[in-house]
Design an enzyme around this catalytic site. Structure first.
Site, short mmCIF file in Angstrom:
data_model
loop_
_atom_site.label_atom_id
_atom_site.label_comp_id
_atom_site.label_asym_id
_atom_site.label_seq_id
_atom_site.Cartn_x
_atom_site.Cartn_y
_atom_site.Cartn_z
CG HIS A 122 -1.93 1.04 1.43
ND1 HIS A 122 -2.23 2.04 2.19
CD2 HIS A 122 -3.04 1.13 0.46
CE1 HIS A 122 -3.20 2.87 1.88
NE2 HIS A 122 -3.75 2.04 0.72
CE LYS A 124 -1.21 4.81 -1.83
NZ LYS A 124 -2.04 4.33 -0.64
CG ASP A 129 18.73 11.33 -11.03
OD1 ASP A 129 18.74 10.11 -11.49
OD2 ASP A 129 18.66 12.50 -11.51
CG HIS A 306 -7.46 8.39 -0.42
ND1 HIS A 306 -6.11 8.29 -0.83
CD2 HIS A 306 -8.05 7.21 -0.21
CE1 HIS A 306 -5.94 7.00 -1.12
NE2 HIS A 306 -7.08 6.28 -0.53
CE LYS A 308 -3.09 7.53 2.43
NZ LYS A 308 -4.63 7.76 1.83
CG ASP A 313 1.97 19.64 21.59
OD1 ASP A 313 0.80 19.66 21.82
OD2 ASP A 313 2.85 18.66 22.41
#
Length: 407
Positions: A122, A124, A129, A306, A308, A313
């Protein structure tokens, strides 16, 4: 930053001297990734859960093929469940150009139903380089763009420059490598990022201290959850969590409740228009429990959220692929970055405050009245949350395959 939350986690490697830029939605993310790939000179590595053959996937396809044809080493790892429908022509053109395309645990469908749901790749991640990297929750699909319409997804990623990129590069290179390293992936034992030290000679690019935190099904089964829990327990002023799929374990829920009870402003931004309806049903089972402790809950109602991301603080922040649900916390392969930097924390807070203006605040009066059925259901949910991290580990743990596609 000595007292920053999660700073002392034993299995974490903190890398100073980085620049971290927040990217919101595909409008900010895709142009930066495509530009980086177009200027790549040596290597491009991409891991993504979803790659669709739409206008975004087609543009990525063209960028990768062009890079490979000019001699750049290009590795692309997709997930077999998330990206099941790429055409033969799409795959063959990449292979002909020199792109090394692999699929994580491709699986098979029966009567049109994909059965390889559990333990997905899952993550991404994009690395170009060994100079810049991208980590977050944005897939390569047109539904991450606002012009997709009412079902366009609201999401975030980060662009990273500095010494942390070398560590992310080593982690991603391991996941897509051939030969012995590929066997390690098939055995589900990826090299832990904390054992990969960034070179002290890698040029500083900013002031942020960054940690790559991953979840797998071998050695790092709860690292992301631990970072969340330590940050929430250490919070003194505020906790803001924006998460698409919210059904965390008992301990994480209790940490949120305890923080609110000691006077911390704990805010949850969850889906009000979910892409998967059961998501809202599951999250709402926890609302009474959280509201009674003083946690503020907001539902984002413009379109599917979507995101996450989270912050506490004025210093700690995290952006990545991990939801706060059983799939992400106990089954999938995930990757987050945790950032200690007041400037980035402030930038993320401002974006979430802006998003919060499109949210509906949930009050106890908005929820169903208490009943004997609700009491029974709450009891079951309470114990499900308390014990699922233990029993979910017994679900099938086959050795996933990383399969080359094309020539």
């Amino acid at each position: 930053m000595k007292n920053a939350p999660t700073r002392g986690l034993a299995r974490s490697r903190w890398v100073p001297g980085n620049r971290v830029s927040l990217l919101e939605n595909g409008e900010e993310f895709f142009p930066r990734v495509f530009e980086a790939v177009e200027h790549a000179q040596h290597e491009v590595i991409i891991e993504t859960f979803i790659l669709y053959e739409d206008k975004v996937g087609t543009q990525l396809h063209a960028c990768l093929c062009a890079a490979a044809r000019r001699g750049v080493r290009v590795d692309l790892l997709i997930d077999g469940f998330g990206s099941p429908d790429l055409s033969g022509a799409f795959i063959e053109e990449m292979a002909s150009a020199g792109v090394r395309l692999r699929v994580f645990d491709p699986g098979h469908s029966i009567l049109g139903q994909r059965l390889n749901l559990l333990r997905r790749m899952h993550r991404k991640i994009v690395v170009v380089d060994d100079a810049c990297a991208f980590v977050g929750g944005i897939n390569f699909s047109a539904d991450q763009l606002l012009d997709f319409g009412d079902t366009a997804k609201q999401d975030y990623a980060v662009e990273l420059n500095g010494p942390i990129v070398q560590l992310i590069h080593r982690f991603a290179a391991h996941a897509v490598a051939a030969g012995k390293k590929a066997q390690a992936v098939r055995n589900h034992r990826p090299g832990p990022p904390e054992h990969q030290r960034a070179s002290s000679g890698h040029a500083r690019a900013g002031e942020a201290e960054v940690c790559l935190v991953t979840r797998d099904n071998w050695r790092h089964t709860n690292d992301i959850e631990r970072h969340y829990r330590v940050a929430i327990r250490s919070a003194r002023q505020r906790v803001v969590i924006a998460n698409a799929y919210f059904f965390p374990g008992y301990r994480l829920v209790q940490d949120m409740r305890n923080a609110a009870r000691r006077g911390v402003d704990v805010r949850l931004i969850l889906q009000g228009e979910p892409d998967i309806p059961i998501v809202r049903v599951a999250a709402r089972m926890l609302y009474h429990h959280l509201l009674l402790a003083g946690v503020s809950i907001f539902e984002y109602c413009e379109r599917p959220m979507h995101a996450k991301v989270a912050l506490t603080d004025d210093c700690w922040s995290t952006v990545g692929s991990s939801n706060l649900d059983p799939l992400s916390l106990a089954l999938n392969l995930e990757a987050n970055v945790v950032v200690h930097d007041p400037a980035f924390n402030r930038a993320l807070f401002e974006r979430l405050e802006h998003m919060n203006r499109s949210c509906k605040r949930i009050e106890a009066a908005d929820l169903d009245k208490w009943s004997s059925w609700r009491l029974v259901r709450s009891f079951v949910v309470f114990h499900l949350l308390r014990w699922y991290p233990s029993w979910i580990a017994w679900l099938p743990r086959h050795a996933p395959r990383v399969t080359p596609l094309g020539r």
